[in-house]
Design a protein around this motif. Structure first.
Motif, PDB file in Angstrom:
ATOM      1  N   PRO A  18       0.807  -1.238   0.000  1.00 53.48           N
ATOM      2  CA  PRO A  18       0.000   0.000   0.000  1.00 53.48           C
ATOM      3  C   PRO A  18       0.832   1.277   0.000  1.00 53.48           C
ATOM      4  CG  PRO A  18      -0.278  -1.208   2.073  1.00 53.48           C
ATOM      5  CD  PRO A  18       0.536  -2.073   1.175  1.00 53.48           C
ATOM      6  N   THR A  19       1.995   1.258   0.623  1.00 54.30           N
ATOM      7  CA  THR A  19       2.843   2.454   0.618  1.00 54.30           C
ATOM      8  C   THR A  19       3.328   2.741  -0.793  1.00 54.30           C
ATOM      9  OG1 THR A  19       3.559   2.047   2.887  1.00 54.30           O
ATOM     10  CG2 THR A  19       4.954   3.497   1.557  1.00 54.30           C
ATOM     11  N   ARG A  20       3.746   1.698  -1.508  1.00 57.22           N
ATOM     12  CA  ARG A  20       4.207   1.894  -2.880  1.00 57.22           C
ATOM     13  C   ARG A  20       3.061   2.335  -3.788  1.00 57.22           C
ATOM     14  NH1 ARG A  20       7.922  -2.489  -1.448  1.00 57.22           N
ATOM     15  NH2 ARG A  20       6.488  -4.075  -2.239  1.00 57.22           N
ATOM     16  N   ARG A  21       1.862   1.776  -3.581  1.00 54.77           N
ATOM     17  CA  ARG A  21       0.710   2.224  -4.382  1.00 54.77           C
ATOM     18  C   ARG A  21       0.441   3.698  -4.133  1.00 54.77           C
ATOM     19  NH1 ARG A  21      -1.556  -2.619  -2.658  1.00 54.77           N
ATOM     20  NH2 ARG A  21      -2.972  -1.533  -1.253  1.00 54.77           N
ATOM     21  N   ASP A  22       0.550   4.119  -2.890  1.00 59.18           N
ATOM     22  CA  ASP A  22       0.328   5.528  -2.564  1.00 59.18           C
ATOM     23  C   ASP A  22       1.397   6.406  -3.215  1.00 59.18           C
ATOM     24  OD1 ASP A  22      -1.119   7.613  -1.007  1.00 59.18           O
ATOM     25  OD2 ASP A  22       0.840   7.807  -0.012  1.00 59.18           O
ATOM     26  N   THR A  33      10.760  14.534  -5.034  1.00 63.13           N
ATOM     27  CA  THR A  33      12.026  14.041  -4.497  1.00 63.13           C
ATOM     28  C   THR A  33      11.727  12.961  -3.470  1.00 63.13           C
ATOM     29  OG1 THR A  33      12.062  15.621  -2.680  1.00 63.13           O
ATOM     30  CG2 THR A  33      13.101  16.324  -4.764  1.00 63.13           C
ATOM     31  N   VAL A  34      12.773  12.248  -3.064  1.00 58.93           N
ATOM     32  CA  VAL A  34      12.613  11.213  -2.035  1.00 58.93           C
ATOM     33  C   VAL A  34      12.091  11.849  -0.754  1.00 58.93           C
ATOM     34  CG1 VAL A  34      13.823   9.507  -0.625  1.00 58.93           C
ATOM     35  CG2 VAL A  34      14.383   9.730  -3.048  1.00 58.93           C
ATOM     36  N   SER A  35      12.612  13.012  -0.400  1.00 55.99           N
ATOM     37  CA  SER A  35      12.163  13.704   0.817  1.00 55.99           C
ATOM     38  C   SER A  35      10.690  14.066   0.733  1.00 55.99           C
ATOM     39  CB  SER A  35      12.985  14.973   1.059  1.00 55.99           C
ATOM     40  OG  SER A  35      14.327  14.638   1.280  1.00 55.99           O
ATOM     41  N   VAL A  43       8.389   6.915   8.428  1.00 57.39           N
ATOM     42  CA  VAL A  43       9.480   5.980   8.147  1.00 57.39           C
ATOM     43  C   VAL A  43      10.718   6.779   7.757  1.00 57.39           C
ATOM     44  CG1 VAL A  43       7.957   4.086   7.418  1.00 57.39           C
ATOM     45  CG2 VAL A  43       8.817   5.696   5.722  1.00 57.39           C
ATOM     46  N   SER A  44      11.860   6.109   7.750  1.00 59.62           N
ATOM     47  CA  SER A  44      13.114   6.773   7.396  1.00 59.62           C
ATOM     48  C   SER A  44      13.209   6.990   5.888  1.00 59.62           C
ATOM     49  CB  SER A  44      14.297   5.918   7.862  1.00 59.62           C
ATOM     50  OG  SER A  44      14.330   4.714   7.118  1.00 59.62           O
ATOM     51  N   LEU A  45      14.105   7.896   5.503  1.00 57.69           N
ATOM     52  CA  LEU A  45      14.369   8.106   4.085  1.00 57.69           C
ATOM     53  C   LEU A  45      14.912   6.820   3.455  1.00 57.69           C
ATOM     54  CD1 LEU A  45      15.980  11.673   3.925  1.00 57.69           C
ATOM     55  CD2 LEU A  45      13.720  10.973   3.150  1.00 57.69           C
ATOM     56  N   GLN A  46      15.656   6.064   4.241  1.00 59.40           N
ATOM     57  CA  GLN A  46      16.200   4.803   3.746  1.00 59.40           C
ATOM     58  C   GLN A  46      15.062   3.831   3.400  1.00 59.40           C
ATOM     59  OE1 GLN A  46      18.809   2.768   6.452  1.00 59.40           O
ATOM     60  NE2 GLN A  46      19.455   1.284   4.916  1.00 59.40           N
ATOM     61  N   ALA A  47      14.033   3.773   4.233  1.00 55.34           N
ATOM     62  CA  ALA A  47      12.891   2.892   3.950  1.00 55.34           C
ATOM     63  C   ALA A  47      12.166   3.340   2.681  1.00 55.34           C
ATOM     64  CB  ALA A  47      11.930   2.874   5.136  1.00 55.34           C
ATOM     65  N   VAL A  48      11.994   4.633   2.515  1.00 55.29           N
ATOM     66  CA  VAL A  48      11.348   5.157   1.310  1.00 55.29           C
ATOM     67  C   VAL A  48      12.205   4.844   0.091  1.00 55.29           C
ATOM     68  CG1 VAL A  48      10.633   7.268   0.114  1.00 55.29           C
ATOM     69  CG2 VAL A  48      10.033   6.930   2.518  1.00 55.29           C
ATOM     70  N   SER A  49      13.515   4.971   0.226  1.00 56.51           N
ATOM     71  CA  SER A  49      14.422   4.647  -0.879  1.00 56.51           C
ATOM     72  C   SER A  49      14.309   3.173  -1.269  1.00 56.51           C
ATOM     73  CB  SER A  49      15.869   4.979  -0.500  1.00 56.51           C
ATOM     74  OG  SER A  49      16.045   6.370  -0.448  1.00 56.51           O
ATOM     75  N   LYS A  50      14.127   2.305  -0.279  1.00 56.97           N
ATOM     76  CA  LYS A  50      13.952   0.881  -0.579  1.00 56.97           C
ATOM     77  C   LYS A  50      12.655   0.646  -1.360  1.00 56.97           C
ATOM     78  CE  LYS A  50      16.688  -1.125   3.125  1.00 56.97           C
ATOM     79  NZ  LYS A  50      16.694  -1.996   4.311  1.00 56.97           N
TER      80      LYS A  50
END
Length: 125
Positions: A18-22, A33-35, A43-50
């Motif tokens: 669901p996070t990726r769908r969002d 941007t990632v931020s 969640v951390s920026l690292q988790a979003v980057s994953k």
């Protein structure tokens, strides 16, 4: 065909979260941007980057350089792949329902010549 199925599997697998769908839904409105993508999540920026790496490997997003920014871009062409796959099965399901409707109508004595012709055409196709 195997390559097509593998790519389709990666796309659906990536969108199972669901996070990726969002993220995909938000990127449909424009690059971010990632931020910016991370802002609404706890969640951390690292988790979003994953998450973005999974989307990137599936061919759903790409990253570029724009001066100091590294915007993430939605590659909407991959939706054509998904749409074609879904449409093929939707058409098959609709055809089965039309045939079922014709059978039910005949059983109820309501079959018309048009219904019978549609049945014959459906069996021929």
């Amino acid at each position: 065909m195997v390559e097509y199925d593998d790519r389709l599997s990666r796309v659906f697998s990536a969108l199972a979260d669901p996070t990726r769908r969002d993220m995909v839904a938000r990127l449909a409105a424009g690059d971010a941007t990632v931020s910016e993508l991370a802002a609404p999540y706890d969640v951390s920026l690292q988790a979003v980057s994953k998450h973005l790496k999974v989307l990137e490997e599936a061919g759903l997003v790409s990253r570029s350089r724009d001066a100091q920014r590294r915007p993430v871009h939605l590659d909407a062409e991959v939706f054509d792949l998904m749409t074609k796959w879904i449409e093929r099965y939707r058409q098959q399901a609709e055809e089965r329902y039309r045939r079922l409707d014709a059978v039910l109508a005949r059983l109820q004595g309501k079959a018309s010549p048009t219904d019978e012709q549609e049945r014959i055409e459906g069996e021929a196709g």
